[in-house]
Design a protein around this motif. Sequence first.
Motif, PDB file in Angstrom:
ATOM      1  N   VAL A 387       0.856  -1.190   0.000  1.00  0.00           N
ATOM      2  CA  VAL A 387       0.000   0.000   0.000  1.00  0.00           C
ATOM      3  C   VAL A 387       0.889   1.237   0.000  1.00  0.00           C
ATOM      4  N   LYS A 388       0.655   2.148  -0.950  1.00  0.00           N
ATOM      5  CA  LYS A 388       1.462   3.369  -1.050  1.00  0.00           C
ATOM      6  C   LYS A 388       0.549   4.579  -1.282  1.00  0.00           C
ATOM      7  N   PRO A 389       0.969   5.752  -0.806  1.00  0.00           N
ATOM      8  CA  PRO A 389       0.226   6.971  -1.151  1.00  0.00           C
ATOM      9  C   PRO A 389       0.497   7.375  -2.600  1.00  0.00           C
ATOM     10  N   VAL A 390      -0.479   7.990  -3.246  1.00  0.00           N
ATOM     11  CA  VAL A 390      -0.276   8.553  -4.588  1.00  0.00           C
ATOM     12  C   VAL A 390       0.802   9.623  -4.517  1.00  0.00           C
ATOM     13  N   GLU A 391       1.675   9.677  -5.521  1.00  0.00           N
ATOM     14  CA  GLU A 391       2.773  10.641  -5.536  1.00  0.00           C
ATOM     15  C   GLU A 391       2.227  12.071  -5.493  1.00  0.00           C
ATOM     16  N   SER A 392       2.980  12.944  -4.855  1.00  0.00           N
ATOM     17  CA  SER A 392       2.523  14.313  -4.621  1.00  0.00           C
ATOM     18  C   SER A 392       2.249  15.073  -5.913  1.00  0.00           C
ATOM     19  N   PHE A 393       3.016  14.795  -6.976  1.00  0.00           N
ATOM     20  CA  PHE A 393       2.869  15.589  -8.192  1.00  0.00           C
ATOM     21  C   PHE A 393       1.538  15.363  -8.901  1.00  0.00           C
ATOM     22  N   ARG A 394       0.862  14.219  -8.613  1.00  0.00           N
ATOM     23  CA  ARG A 394      -0.396  13.951  -9.315  1.00  0.00           C
ATOM     24  C   ARG A 394      -1.576  13.752  -8.365  1.00  0.00           C
ATOM     25  N   GLU A 395      -1.362  13.955  -7.080  1.00  0.00           N
ATOM     26  CA  GLU A 395      -2.410  13.625  -6.123  1.00  0.00           C
ATOM     27  C   GLU A 395      -3.642  14.533  -6.241  1.00  0.00           C
ATOM     28  N   GLN A 396      -3.465  15.774  -6.718  1.00  0.00           N
ATOM     29  CA  GLN A 396      -4.602  16.691  -6.767  1.00  0.00           C
ATOM     30  C   GLN A 396      -5.621  16.310  -7.832  1.00  0.00           C
ATOM     31  N   SER A 397      -5.204  15.578  -8.850  1.00  0.00           N
ATOM     32  CA  SER A 397      -6.138  15.205  -9.914  1.00  0.00           C
ATOM     33  C   SER A 397      -6.306  13.694 -10.062  1.00  0.00           C
ATOM     34  N   ALA A 398      -5.611  12.918  -9.236  1.00  0.00           N
ATOM     35  CA  ALA A 398      -5.688  11.458  -9.339  1.00  0.00           C
ATOM     36  C   ALA A 398      -6.950  10.929  -8.675  1.00  0.00           C
ATOM     37  N   ALA A 399      -7.321   9.710  -9.039  1.00  0.00           N
ATOM     38  CA  ALA A 399      -8.460   9.052  -8.417  1.00  0.00           C
ATOM     39  C   ALA A 399      -8.157   8.763  -6.949  1.00  0.00           C
ATOM     40  N   GLY A 400      -9.212   8.422  -6.201  1.00  0.00           N
ATOM     41  CA  GLY A 400      -9.041   8.141  -4.785  1.00  0.00           C
ATOM     42  C   GLY A 400      -8.169   6.936  -4.527  1.00  0.00           C
ATOM     43  N   ALA A 401      -8.157   5.984  -5.459  1.00  0.00           N
ATOM     44  CA  ALA A 401      -7.324   4.791  -5.306  1.00  0.00           C
ATOM     45  C   ALA A 401      -7.108   4.175  -6.674  1.00  0.00           C
ATOM     46  N   SER A 402      -6.046   3.386  -6.807  1.00  0.00           N
ATOM     47  CA  SER A 402      -5.768   2.678  -8.053  1.00  0.00           C
ATOM     48  C   SER A 402      -4.819   1.523  -7.756  1.00  0.00           C
ATOM     49  N   TYR A 403      -4.616   0.691  -8.757  1.00  0.00           N
ATOM     50  CA  TYR A 403      -3.760  -0.483  -8.597  1.00  0.00           C
ATOM     51  C   TYR A 403      -2.785  -0.581  -9.758  1.00  0.00           C
ATOM     52  N   GLU A 404      -1.531  -0.937  -9.459  1.00  0.00           N
ATOM     53  CA  GLU A 404      -0.529  -1.210 -10.487  1.00  0.00           C
ATOM     54  C   GLU A 404      -0.037  -2.635 -10.315  1.00  0.00           C
ATOM     55  N   SER A 405       0.012  -3.384 -11.402  1.00  0.00           N
ATOM     56  CA  SER A 405       0.326  -4.807 -11.335  1.00  0.00           C
ATOM     57  C   SER A 405       1.767  -5.060 -10.921  1.00  0.00           C
ATOM     58  N   PRO A 406       2.049  -6.225 -10.361  1.00  0.00           N
ATOM     59  CA  PRO A 406       3.422  -6.553  -9.969  1.00  0.00           C
ATOM     60  C   PRO A 406       4.302  -6.827 -11.172  1.00  0.00           C
ATOM     61  N   ALA A 407       5.615  -6.774 -10.954  1.00  0.00           N
ATOM     62  CA  ALA A 407       6.546  -7.148 -12.014  1.00  0.00           C
ATOM     63  C   ALA A 407       6.357  -8.618 -12.355  1.00  0.00           C
ATOM     64  N   VAL A 408       6.444  -8.929 -13.618  1.00  0.00           N
ATOM     65  CA  VAL A 408       6.217 -10.300 -14.074  1.00  0.00           C
ATOM     66  C   VAL A 408       7.248 -11.258 -13.494  1.00  0.00           C
ATOM     67  N   ASP A 409       8.478 -10.764 -13.307  1.00  0.00           N
ATOM     68  CA  ASP A 409       9.536 -11.629 -12.790  1.00  0.00           C
ATOM     69  C   ASP A 409       9.545 -11.730 -11.267  1.00  0.00           C
ATOM     70  N   GLY A 410       8.575 -11.120 -10.620  1.00  0.00           N
ATOM     71  CA  GLY A 410       8.492 -11.190  -9.167  1.00  0.00           C
ATOM     72  C   GLY A 410       9.363 -10.205  -8.427  1.00  0.00           C
ATOM     73  N   ARG A 412       9.042  -6.969  -8.179  1.00  0.00           N
ATOM     74  CA  ARG A 412       8.317  -5.834  -7.619  1.00  0.00           C
ATOM     75  C   ARG A 412       6.887  -6.253  -7.323  1.00  0.00           C
ATOM     76  N   PRO A 413       6.375  -5.981  -6.128  1.00  0.00           N
ATOM     77  CA  PRO A 413       5.009  -6.372  -5.800  1.00  0.00           C
ATOM     78  C   PRO A 413       3.988  -5.483  -6.511  1.00  0.00           C
TER      79      PRO A 413
END
Length: 609
Positions: A387-410, A412-413
Motif C-alpha cells: 500500500v502506497k500513497p499517490v505521488e505528490s505531483f499527481r495527487e490533486q487530480s488522481a483518483a481516490g485509489a488505483s492499482y498497479e500490477s506486480p513485475a512479471v519476474d516477481g 516488484r510487488p
Amino acid sequence: MNKTFIALSVAAGLALAGCSEAPQNSTETQTSAKTSVETGVTQTAEQAYLALVDRYFQDTLKLEPIYATFVGVNDYNDQFGGSLTEDYLKQRHDLNTRYLKAVKAIDRQALPAALQLSYDMFTYDRNVALTSETFPEHFMPMNQFYSTVISMVQLGSGESAQPFNTVEDYNNWLSRLTGFIEWTKLAQIRMDEGIASKVVLPRVLVERIIPQLEAQLVTSPQESLFYAPINNLPDDFSDADKQAVTDAYSKLIAEQLLPALTQLKQYFEQTYLPVARASDGWWGLPNGKVWYQHLANSHTTTTMPVDEIHQVGLSEVARILAEMDKVRQQVGFEGDLSAFFASLSSEPQYFFDERQGLIDGYMTLKDKINAELPKYFNVMPKADYVVKPVESFREQSAAGASYESPAVDGSRPGVFYINTYNLKAQPKWGMTTLSLHEAAPGHHFQIAIKQELTGVPEFQRFGGYTAFEEGWALYAEYLGIEMGLFNDPYQYFGKLSDEMLRAMRLVVDTGLHAKGWSREQAIQYMKDNSPMAESDIVAEVERYMAIPGQALSYKVGQLKILSLRAEAEAALGDKFDLKGFHDQILTSGSLPMAVMERKIHQWIAAQKA
C-alpha cells in the motif's frame, strides 16, 4: 499507460459481432492442419494457432516498446516507440489486418476448448482494433487522467517497471527519454490537426493538464522527478560510471527535457486552451454520438445501446438508495438520508487526522482480508502487494485509489495506491470495500493470477478488458458480504456507497456523452445521490469527460458475473462449487463478456455430466 496497459478505446459494432457467437468456419479458407512454407512440416490447428499468436505478441512488443517493459521484456528498454507517427499508425493497422486474416485461416473447431476461447478473444481484439482506427483518437493524445507525461514520470522515478540496475539500464532510459522529448513535439502537431478538425478536449480538462505540466518545470535538473534514479545509484557502480551518468542526466534534463516540457505547457496555455471546446461530452465532437456508442460497447464488451445502459443505471441507483436508507434506520440516525450522507461526510470520527494513519489502516485490513481468502479460492496469486500513497505531483487530480500490477519476474510487488491528498475524501467506513476492490480479491488477485498463468498464449496473460477486470473487482466487493467483512453497518454502508458510485456512472457517463448533460449537471446528480466528498465527485466527473465509456464497465461487468453465478447455482444445485466457479472466471485471463459467458456455460454442462 494505465495499470495493465489496456487500450482505452477499443471495439464497436463490427468487433462485437465477432463475440456475439462463435466464429463460423469456411471450408474454403480454414483448415485443421497446414504445412509451413518455411519448414515443410505439417502443423495441427493447435500448433498453428499457438505459433501465430506468439508471433503476434512478439511483433506487438516491437511496436509497443513501453508495453514490453511493463510485461517484463527488456529488449526494447531504450526505445520510446512511434506512438503518434504516421509510420506507427500504418504498422498498427497492417499488424491487425495481417493477423486477423491469418487467424481466420485456422479451423476454430479443430482447437481444444480452451484455445477456442482464446481464438475468440484474439479475433475479437483484432476486429476491435481495426474498428477503433475509424475514430481520430490520436488528435487528443493526452488528458488529465491518462497522460504520457505522468507515465514517463512514474517510469523515470525508478519505482515502476523501468529497471535501473546497470549502467546500460541508465543509458537505456536516457535514450527512451529522448524519444519522449520528440513525442512532446509530435503531440502538439497532432493537437493542431485536432484543432483544425474540431476534435479537441473540453476547456476544464485543459485547465487540469496545465498544473500537471507546471509541476515538472523545476529550476535545476536535481529538482526534477526525472533525476530520481541519480539519487539512487547502485553501490556497485564505479566512481567514473556514477559521474558519467550523473553528467548525462543533468545535461539531458537541463538542455532538452525541461525546455520541451516548458514548450508543451506553453502550447496548452497559449494555443490549445483558447480553442478548447465548451461542450463537456463526446456529443460535442464531430460524429460524437456514434463515436461514444462505439466506446460504450468497446469498454463493456457488449452490444448494449447507450439508452439501455442509462436505464440500468437509474434502476440500480434507486435500489441502492433504498438499501442505504435501511442502514440509516439500523444505526438509529434520526434525520433523512441526505442528512445521513452529510453526517458521514463531515463528522471527524469518520476520518483520519494523519496521512500515515490511513495507509496503516489499509495494511491492517490487508491481514484481515487475507485470512478469509482460502475459504473462497483454490487459486491465489504468488505475488504480494503493498500500500502506497499517490505521488505528490499527481495527487490533486488522481483518483481516490488505483492499482498497479506486480513485475512479471516477481521483483516488484503489486501496488495499491491510496490518494491521501484530501483525508475527508477517504472515510474510514469506505476502507473495507475499497481494499476488496483494488487489492485482494479484486484487481491484485485477478491481474496477478492472469500474469502468472502458464500454458496460455502471452496475449492472454498481458491483455485485458475493462468490463472483465473492473466487473471482477466490483464482484469482489460483493464477496465481502459472504466473507463477513460487512457485519459493521457502517462498513456495509461503505460497500453500498462504492456500488452507488458505479451505478451513478452508468447514468452520468451516458448523460454527459449522449444526452447533453453539462459537467455541473453531472456533479449535482452525484451530490444528490451519494455521500461522496465534492472533490472526489469533481475528479470522477472530469475523468468520465476524459475517457468516455470506461466507467460503464464496472457495473455492466459485475452484473454479468453475478448473473452467470446465479445461473450456475440454479443449474447445479448442490453440485455448485463456489471455489470452482471462481477458478473458471480467473484462470483464462481477462475475457470479453460473451466469451466468459460461453466458458461458464461449458463448465456448467461439464459439471452436470
